[in-house]
Write a protein that holds these residues in place. Structure first.
Motif, PDB file in Angstrom:
ATOM      1  N   UNK A 134       0.790  -1.215   0.000  1.00  0.00           N
ATOM      2  CA  UNK A 134       0.000   0.000   0.000  1.00  0.00           C
ATOM      3  C   UNK A 134       0.826   1.270   0.000  1.00  0.00           C
ATOM      4  N   UNK A 135       2.149   1.126  -0.005  1.00  0.00           N
ATOM      5  CA  UNK A 135       3.014   2.285   0.088  1.00  0.00           C
ATOM      6  C   UNK A 135       2.945   3.161  -1.153  1.00  0.00           C
ATOM      7  N   UNK A 136       2.854   2.549  -2.321  1.00  0.00           N
ATOM      8  CA  UNK A 136       2.836   3.301  -3.568  1.00  0.00           C
ATOM      9  C   UNK A 136       1.465   3.248  -4.235  1.00  0.00           C
ATOM     10  N   UNK A 137       0.429   3.225  -3.452  1.00  0.00           N
ATOM     11  CA  UNK A 137      -0.940   3.211  -3.980  1.00  0.00           C
ATOM     12  C   UNK A 137      -1.423   4.649  -4.105  1.00  0.00           C
ATOM     13  N   UNK A 138      -1.342   5.198  -5.321  1.00  0.00           N
ATOM     14  CA  UNK A 138      -1.706   6.579  -5.557  1.00  0.00           C
ATOM     15  C   UNK A 138      -3.139   6.735  -6.061  1.00  0.00           C
ATOM     16  N   UNK A 139      -3.922   5.681  -6.037  1.00  0.00           N
ATOM     17  CA  UNK A 139      -5.304   5.739  -6.503  1.00  0.00           C
ATOM     18  C   UNK A 139      -6.154   6.759  -5.760  1.00  0.00           C
ATOM     19  N   UNK A 140      -6.114   6.800  -4.430  1.00  0.00           N
ATOM     20  CA  UNK A 140      -6.915   7.796  -3.712  1.00  0.00           C
ATOM     21  C   UNK A 140      -6.479   9.237  -4.009  1.00  0.00           C
ATOM     22  N   UNK A 141      -5.184   9.445  -4.246  1.00  0.00           N
ATOM     23  CA  UNK A 141      -4.700  10.797  -4.552  1.00  0.00           C
ATOM     24  C   UNK A 141      -5.242  11.251  -5.895  1.00  0.00           C
ATOM     25  N   UNK A 142      -5.127  10.380  -6.908  1.00  0.00           N
ATOM     26  CA  UNK A 142      -5.640  10.749  -8.228  1.00  0.00           C
ATOM     27  C   UNK A 142      -7.160  10.870  -8.215  1.00  0.00           C
ATOM     28  N   UNK A 143      -7.815  10.055  -7.402  1.00  0.00           N
ATOM     29  CA  UNK A 143      -9.262  10.154  -7.269  1.00  0.00           C
ATOM     30  C   UNK A 143      -9.687  11.461  -6.625  1.00  0.00           C
ATOM     31  N   UNK A 144      -8.857  11.984  -5.734  1.00  0.00           N
ATOM     32  CA  UNK A 144      -9.167  13.263  -5.079  1.00  0.00           C
ATOM     33  C   UNK A 144      -9.064  14.411  -6.073  1.00  0.00           C
ATOM     34  N   UNK A 145      -8.068  14.362  -6.950  1.00  0.00           N
ATOM     35  CA  UNK A 145      -7.865  15.449  -7.900  1.00  0.00           C
ATOM     36  C   UNK A 145      -8.807  15.369  -9.103  1.00  0.00           C
ATOM     37  N   UNK A 146      -9.155  14.160  -9.536  1.00  0.00           N
ATOM     38  CA  UNK A 146      -9.865  14.005 -10.804  1.00  0.00           C
ATOM     39  C   UNK A 146     -11.223  13.331 -10.654  1.00  0.00           C
ATOM     40  N   UNK A 147     -11.911  13.582  -9.567  1.00  0.00           N
ATOM     41  CA  UNK A 147     -13.233  12.980  -9.414  1.00  0.00           C
ATOM     42  C   UNK A 147     -14.300  13.891 -10.013  1.00  0.00           C
TER      43      UNK A 147
END
Length: 59
Positions: free
Chosen positions: A5-18
């Motif tokens: 889970x250290x390099x899981x950037x899915x939530x970050x990209x979801x925050x910017x591009x939802x």
């Protein structure tokens, strides 16, 4: 240490591009808080990239 889970950037990209939810109520304070959060994350990433550039290239 688990690194899965250290390099899981899915939530970050979801925050910017939802997409905007039409059923969610928004107000000025909430919108301003999210804008400030996005700016702070971008500034952190810019500083991190600058430090890595300085460490790797200008060493």
């Amino acid at each position: 240490m688990r690194t899965k889970g250290l390099f899981d950037f899915g939530p970050v990209f979801g925050y910017f591009f939802r997409k905007k939810d039409p059923n969610r109520h928004t107000n000025f304070n909430l919108r301003t808080m999210h804008i400030i959060n996005k700016i702070s994350m971008l500034m952190f990433l810019a500083g991190l990239i600058f430090m890595l550039f300085k460490f790797v290239i200008l060493r």
